[in-house]
Design a protein around this motif. Sequence first.
Motif, PDB file in Angstrom:
ATOM      1  N   TYR A 554     -74.539  34.305 -13.213  1.00 48.79           N
ATOM      2  CA  TYR A 554     -74.457  35.248 -14.331  1.00 48.79           C
ATOM      3  C   TYR A 554     -74.960  36.643 -13.978  1.00 48.79           C
ATOM      4  N   PHE A 555     -76.089  36.744 -13.295  1.00 46.05           N
ATOM      5  CA  PHE A 555     -76.709  38.054 -13.068  1.00 46.05           C
ATOM      6  C   PHE A 555     -76.137  38.701 -11.814  1.00 46.05           C
ATOM      7  N   ASN A 556     -74.855  39.030 -11.898  1.00 44.19           N
ATOM      8  CA  ASN A 556     -74.140  39.641 -10.782  1.00 44.19           C
ATOM      9  C   ASN A 556     -73.234  40.737 -11.311  1.00 44.19           C
ATOM     10  N   THR A 557     -72.849  41.670 -10.431  1.00 50.36           N
ATOM     11  CA  THR A 557     -72.013  42.790 -10.866  1.00 50.36           C
ATOM     12  C   THR A 557     -70.551  42.388 -11.048  1.00 50.36           C
ATOM     13  N   ASN A 558     -70.153  41.239 -10.540  1.00 51.39           N
ATOM     14  CA  ASN A 558     -68.814  40.726 -10.815  1.00 51.39           C
ATOM     15  C   ASN A 558     -68.652  40.537 -12.320  1.00 51.39           C
ATOM     16  N   ARG A 559     -69.623  39.904 -12.960  1.00 47.05           N
ATOM     17  CA  ARG A 559     -69.623  39.742 -14.417  1.00 47.05           C
ATOM     18  C   ARG A 559     -69.890  41.066 -15.120  1.00 47.05           C
ATOM     19  N   MET A 560     -70.848  41.832 -14.600  1.00 44.25           N
ATOM     20  CA  MET A 560     -71.274  43.057 -15.268  1.00 44.25           C
ATOM     21  C   MET A 560     -70.143  44.087 -15.351  1.00 44.25           C
ATOM     22  N   VAL A 561     -69.421  44.298 -14.257  1.00 42.55           N
ATOM     23  CA  VAL A 561     -68.339  45.289 -14.252  1.00 42.55           C
ATOM     24  C   VAL A 561     -67.210  44.850 -15.182  1.00 42.55           C
ATOM     25  N   LYS A 562     -66.932  43.558 -15.261  1.00 43.40           N
ATOM     26  CA  LYS A 562     -65.938  43.079 -16.227  1.00 43.40           C
ATOM     27  C   LYS A 562     -66.379  43.406 -17.650  1.00 43.40           C
ATOM     28  N   GLN A 563     -67.680  43.282 -17.932  1.00 38.48           N
ATOM     29  CA  GLN A 563     -68.174  43.627 -19.265  1.00 38.48           C
ATOM     30  C   GLN A 563     -68.029  45.121 -19.545  1.00 38.48           C
ATOM     31  N   TYR A 564     -68.381  45.946 -18.568  1.00 35.83           N
ATOM     32  CA  TYR A 564     -68.202  47.392 -18.758  1.00 35.83           C
ATOM     33  C   TYR A 564     -66.733  47.723 -18.995  1.00 35.83           C
ATOM     34  N   THR A 565     -65.862  47.082 -18.252  1.00 37.43           N
ATOM     35  CA  THR A 565     -64.438  47.386 -18.367  1.00 37.43           C
ATOM     36  C   THR A 565     -63.907  47.020 -19.744  1.00 37.43           C
ATOM     37  N   ARG A 566     -64.295  45.847 -20.232  1.00 41.36           N
ATOM     38  CA  ARG A 566     -63.760  45.361 -21.506  1.00 41.36           C
ATOM     39  C   ARG A 566     -64.423  46.024 -22.716  1.00 41.36           C
ATOM     40  N   ASN A 567     -65.708  46.365 -22.587  1.00 43.44           N
ATOM     41  CA  ASN A 567     -66.447  46.854 -23.748  1.00 43.44           C
ATOM     42  C   ASN A 567     -66.617  48.368 -23.775  1.00 43.44           C
ATOM     43  N   ALA A 568     -66.757  48.977 -22.593  1.00 44.87           N
ATOM     44  CA  ALA A 568     -67.038  50.412 -22.533  1.00 44.87           C
ATOM     45  C   ALA A 568     -65.831  51.226 -22.089  1.00 44.87           C
ATOM     46  N   TYR A 569     -65.181  50.826 -21.005  1.00 45.39           N
ATOM     47  CA  TYR A 569     -64.123  51.646 -20.437  1.00 45.39           C
ATOM     48  C   TYR A 569     -62.808  51.517 -21.215  1.00 45.39           C
ATOM     49  N   TYR A 570     -62.337  50.279 -21.358  1.00 44.55           N
ATOM     50  CA  TYR A 570     -61.017  50.059 -21.949  1.00 44.55           C
ATOM     51  C   TYR A 570     -61.040  48.940 -22.981  1.00 44.55           C
ATOM     52  N   PRO A 571     -61.781  49.127 -24.083  1.00 43.30           N
ATOM     53  CA  PRO A 571     -61.624  48.176 -25.184  1.00 43.30           C
ATOM     54  C   PRO A 571     -60.197  48.224 -25.709  1.00 43.30           C
ATOM     55  N   VAL A 572     -59.798  47.198 -26.456  1.00 48.32           N
ATOM     56  CA  VAL A 572     -58.391  47.007 -26.809  1.00 48.32           C
ATOM     57  C   VAL A 572     -57.777  48.254 -27.426  1.00 48.32           C
ATOM     58  N   LYS A 573     -58.450  48.884 -28.389  1.00 52.31           N
ATOM     59  CA  LYS A 573     -57.844  50.027 -29.070  1.00 52.31           C
ATOM     60  C   LYS A 573     -57.594  51.185 -28.103  1.00 52.31           C
ATOM     61  N   LEU A 574     -58.467  51.313 -27.071  1.00 47.73           N
ATOM     62  CA  LEU A 574     -58.260  52.388 -26.104  1.00 47.73           C
ATOM     63  C   LEU A 574     -57.131  52.052 -25.141  1.00 47.73           C
ATOM     64  N   ILE A 575     -56.957  50.766 -24.856  1.00 50.01           N
ATOM     65  CA  ILE A 575     -55.838  50.363 -23.999  1.00 50.01           C
ATOM     66  C   ILE A 575     -54.514  50.720 -24.681  1.00 50.01           C
TER      67      ILE A 575
END
Length: 587
Positions: A554-575
């Motif tokens: 769990y405490f790895n950047t593989n999970r963390m970057v996916k979270q940033y991508t989905r929640n911060a960078y490109y949430p659904v409405k922004l996609i």
Amino acid sequence: MQPTSSRPYSYESFPAAGVVAYFSMEIAINPAMPTYSGGLGVLAGDTLRAAADLGVPLVAFTLAHRKGYFQQHLDLKGVQSEDVQPWNPADFCTEEPARITVSVEDRIVTVRAWRYDMVGRYGHIVPIYLLDTDIDGNSGWDRGLTDHLYGGDTNYRLQQEIVLGMGGVRLASALGLRVNVFHMNEGHAALLTLALIESELGGGPLGAPTEADLALVRQKCVFTTHTPVPAGHDRFSTEQTNRILGGDRTARLEKLGCYRDGMLNMTLLALKFSRYANGVAMQHAKVSRAMFPEFTIDSITNGVHAPTWVSEPVQGLLDKNLSGWRRDNLYLRNAIDLPEKEMLDAHARAKEELLAEVGTRTGLVLDPKVLTLGFARRVATYKRATLLFTDPERLVQIAKQAGGLQIIFAGKAHPQDEPGKALIQKVVEDAQKFSNTQLKVVYLENYEWNLGALLTAGVDVWVNTPRRPYEASGTSGMKAALNGVPSLSILDGWWIEGCIEGVTGWAIDDGANDEEEATALYKKLETAVVPLYLDAPEKWARLMRTTLAYNGSYFNTNRMVKQYTRNAYYPVKLIERAKVEEEAFAR
């Protein structure tokens, strides 16, 4: 050799015409490049390594830091001295032809950039641009603006933040990058929001932005705060901002409400002009919301880049038994089924490498069979490096109970942090005073990337004793967990989420003061850690497996970057909006 299979994670819905621009004052890019000081920089580097592995459309901006952070030297009494770490960007990077300018104290400063390509596991490249003012035509002072990481006074810091934030935005434009998202990793980069506001106004400081202008800037920006105490946020006086930023910009920032207690607050500036903000652990987000209750602050808990921090012996064990762990770190969950003897053997080899390094550096011969504790991090008073020595007689008794105890310390204090330097001297003094045939304590100088990797993989238990709630997250214990090394820690930062008592390590119970928490620390050593290590090697092996399985997965950047991508960078409405923009751009 790089694998040739397709990318493990689909980002087909992301706009090909735009990228995420990641801004950080420090980034641990390469062990030979002294462009980082500690946790913030290492986190940034691990973030970019994971983004490259996952194929995220991202570029990064930082400063060149030609003279590095500092090389630490300790004398026999533990007195720290510092040397510069000069390096040449041309040895690692490619110079970009583009040039931009920024205004500093009414001087026009020219900025160039060096490009370093971070290549991911499947060949995807994350370019990192290191901004550099060491150019003919700039004054001697201005040529040194990008020399020292966290050097000089607050005047120097504000000038550097102009180069990073405002200069980075202008460089992105000069490079022809179409940036959809600007990610500020801590408040050092907050002035990029000012550059974006001025861009909406035609490129200059004059004029009044409309609410529509400000809304456009907010839609482009996300912000991660790492600081859990008010004093840790960058703040600059009105006199400084008038003199360095200029009167027009100071007046604009004041009108926009970016001053608190008469000072420009860079965290406040970043929060005001970000559509998304997060802390770096669940508890840290709570603390941040208490400091800035007018803002919505989410949490994305930090992680570390698993392939970078797993030791070679453990990598071999994982490659043999867990196909796919590098591609998808969730497969580390299956470490719960690793052969116990192979787990112990892999750790034994990592421990031998660490102890050999200790011997090379100090001449001290440590026993690979003896329980070895590790404590290494930036030296600050709240981290309480001396808590282990609160009751030295009891510590000596624990060493006798364990049949020997070895403690390895490391860490740098900022050159201007006199209390931190005094802590190092106290640890060295206590080490000399209380070390004997059964208790051996050593302090290793010049804590950096390679030594950190040896320590987190090679000790038996990782110790962390921050004073709550000052630990925003912490990542060294995560690196230890990826090697099966359990933590013995205060419940703060990431450990609140990671601690499963007796399964991933042990919690040091909260106390009313340092003495009570030291007593709790000793009790856990006496009743849990030492008996398990001495009497039940098979149970210790299971503890290592569960630590790696539950925390490492769990405490790895593989999970963390996916979270940033989905929640911060490109949430659904922004996609959805980005698809429309991309179609228009294509036409």
